[in-house]
Each structure stands twice: as C-alpha cells, then as structure tokens.
Motif scaffolding. Structure first.
Motif, short mmCIF file in Angstrom:
data_model
loop_
_atom_site.label_atom_id
_atom_site.label_comp_id
_atom_site.label_asym_id
_atom_site.label_seq_id
_atom_site.Cartn_x
_atom_site.Cartn_y
_atom_site.Cartn_z
N LYS A 152 -55.71 10.64 -8.27
CA LYS A 152 -54.42 10.14 -7.81
C LYS A 152 -54.61 9.46 -6.46
CE LYS A 152 -50.83 12.73 -8.46
NZ LYS A 152 -49.79 13.80 -8.35
N ARG A 153 -54.01 8.30 -6.31
CA ARG A 153 -54.06 7.59 -5.03
C ARG A 153 -52.86 7.96 -4.18
NH1 ARG A 153 -55.80 3.24 -8.63
NH2 ARG A 153 -58.03 2.82 -8.25
N GLN A 154 -53.07 8.11 -2.89
CA GLN A 154 -52.01 8.47 -1.95
C GLN A 154 -51.84 7.33 -0.94
OE1 GLN A 154 -53.73 12.14 -0.48
NE2 GLN A 154 -52.60 13.36 -1.97
N TYR A 155 -50.58 6.96 -0.73
CA TYR A 155 -50.28 5.82 0.16
C TYR A 155 -49.36 6.26 1.29
CZ TYR A 155 -52.14 3.00 -3.70
OH TYR A 155 -52.94 2.46 -4.67
N LEU B 196 -53.33 2.49 1.59
CA LEU B 196 -54.06 3.56 0.92
C LEU B 196 -54.65 4.49 1.98
CD1 LEU B 196 -55.29 4.76 -1.72
CD2 LEU B 196 -57.28 3.29 -1.30
N ASN B 197 -54.27 5.78 1.93
CA ASN B 197 -54.83 6.72 2.91
C ASN B 197 -55.61 7.87 2.28
OD1 ASN B 197 -52.79 8.42 1.97
ND2 ASN B 197 -51.43 7.96 3.69
N ALA C 245 -60.45 -2.37 2.58
CA ALA C 245 -60.33 -2.95 3.93
C ALA C 245 -59.90 -1.88 4.93
CB ALA C 245 -59.31 -4.09 3.90
N THR C 246 -59.32 -0.80 4.45
CA THR C 246 -58.91 0.29 5.32
C THR C 246 -59.68 1.55 4.96
OG1 THR C 246 -57.11 0.91 3.81
CG2 THR C 246 -56.58 -0.63 5.58
#
Length: 296
Positions: free
Chosen positions: A207-210, A216-217, A249-250
C-alpha cells in the motif's frame, strides 16, 4: 467483582475509554479518538459480538477485541488488542478477559485463536502462555529510510491487481499473522511476478501512503513470498522489489510489516539490502476446538 460485557452491549464511548485506559503507557502511543477507533474496528474486521469489555461497576477498565474468518475449512479468530487500565493491572483482569474470549471462541465454533504480542512484553506473553497459547514464529517490522537501487533483469512480467485477489493465488500463505492478511489490506495492491510459462514465481501485497499534498511518503508491504526451491531467488526478489519500491523524486520510507522471520530466503535478502528491524513481536496460537464449526 468485575463484569465482562460484549462490545455489542457497550456504548461507543465506553469502548473507546476502555481502549485508551487499557493502552496507557504502552510501548507506543495507541491513544485514539472516536473516529480513529471506529475506523480501526472496520479496517481490521473486528467483530463486536466477539469482542469484550471489562467493567469495575460502571467504569470500563479493559477490553479484548477479536475478529474471525474462515480460512480453508477452518475458522480462525484473532486477538485485535488486549488492554487493561493501569489502576487494575496485576489484579486478574487480563486473565479474565482472555478466558472469556476463549469461551466465546469455543461457542462460536472457532478452531484456532491467534495473536501477536510485542517481544519485550514478557508479562503479556506469560499470561497468554498460561492460557494455552504457544509461540509459533517471530514477526518483525523492517524499515529502510531511503529507497535503494534494484537490478531488474526484466525476465519476469509484473501483474497488478487488488490485494483482495491475493487469496486466490496458489502461492498465497494463508497461515500467517492476521494483520498481514488480504482482508486487512483494504485499498492495497497485489503484485505478481510471472515466469515464461505464466506461472507466479513471487508475490507481495503493498500500500502506498501519501501526504496531504499528494507526495509519496511511504510504501508498506505486508505479504511477500517467493515459490519454494526457486533456483535464482535474488534475481526474482530484485525484480519484485524494483516494482514495489521504485526510484522517486522524493524520499519515502520503505516498510515491511508483520514479516515472519521463518520466511528465511526473503528475510536474508532484505537484510542484505539494508532493511533493519524496528519492532519485534511473537506470533502465538492456541487450539480452541478440533470439531467442525456449526455455529458460525
């Protein structure tokens, strides 16, 4: 004399009070407001009919949350959190909650009960062992603060779908900690790596967390397995994780949650990539009934 009531017979505020008092001074901050608490009940498929709250008079002093699900031919219950208020610890409330929960499991036709406990929480582990639970594996949470490079050989085809589809995979590990299971990965994704013949050689749920601005963090993985006796495990895992944790990029945090250390091939690979243990738990099981469930 303490009383035990089902969650269905309590108000939401009583249940929330029992949770916050029960987890005061815990290993991490578990305090919640009413919105977070109700969201947790749904997210983790907690059963209000199988969960219980302890009272001293009319004051809620502890609780034990439970959920259950059919896995194959077997009905499994899981402990979604046990807490006792600091003013009542060491007075038998925890034992009373566990005993009552196991009684309800048996009445429900549950065959096996599982739970995870923080490895350092020796008192809780001892309590569960005294009630028939046994440690069957170590469960850890691994983190990597900065994504690393992976070498994808491009020999495998990644296929994405909903995490809800994971349970249909021949490779899927049904016998695993409940919080790592597909039903706790709402809004999560499944990735499969397919070989030349279209067979699944590895899979993971993630799961991606934003953040609020869409950055995106973090990416959290809760299931990650490779087929047994794979001849080139590192090549497969490089391909798998290059798709799960892409360069960005982050900077974002990479997390492997509820990971079983008995999954040695993947564990050794992750350690070599720089992942380190953040939290350790024990995974415990108890046989409730050997018969066929009839009361579900």
């Amino acid at each position: 004399m303490y009383q035990i009531r089902k969650l269905t017979d309590c108000t939401l505020n009583q249940a929330l009070q029992a949770w916050n008092m029960g987890f005061e001074g815990y290993f991490f901050d578990a305090k919640m407001d009413v919105d977070r608490f109700t969201a947790r009940l749904g997210q983790e498929n907690i059963s209000a009919d199988l969960s219980i709250v302890a009272f001293d008079g009319e004051v809620p002093i502890g609780l034990l949350l439970s959920g259950y699900k059919q896995i194959g031919d077997e009905w499994i219950a899981w402990n979604g959190g046990t807490g006792v208020a600091t003013s009542h610890r060491g007075k038998g409330v925890g034992k009373l909650l566990v005993e009552k929960a196991c009684e309800l499991y048996k009445e429900k036709g549950i065959m096996t009960s599982t739970l995870e406990a923080i490895s350092e929480n020796k008192q809780a582990i001892s309590l569960y062992e005294s009630k028939g639970y046994q440690v069957v594996d170590e469960v850890i949470h691994l983190t990597l603060d900065t994504p690393v490079d992976y070498e994808d050989s491009l020999a495998y085809q990644p296929v994405y779908s909903s995490s809800q589809a994971a349970r249909f995979l021949p490779l899927y590990k049904h016998d695993s900690p409940w919080q790592s299971q597909w039903w706790c990965m709402k809004d999560g994704q499944l990735i499969q790596l397919l070989g030349d013949a279209g067979e699944t050689v590895a899979y993971a749920m993630f799961k991606r967390q934003y953040s609020a601005d869409g950055t995106l963090n973090g990416i959290v993985v809760t299931h990650c397995f490779i087929r047994e006796n794979e001849s080139n495990p590192n090549v497969v895992l490089e391909a798998l994780f290059s798709n799960i944790f892409p360069l960005s990029a982050t900077i974002y945090q990479c997390t492997i949650a509820f990971f079983q250390t008995s999954n040695e091939v993947v564990y050794n690979y992750l350690e070599n990539k720089g992942f380190h243990k953040k939290v350790g738990q024990v995974w415990m099981k108890k046989t409730i009934s050997m018969g066929v469930a009839e009361n579900i």
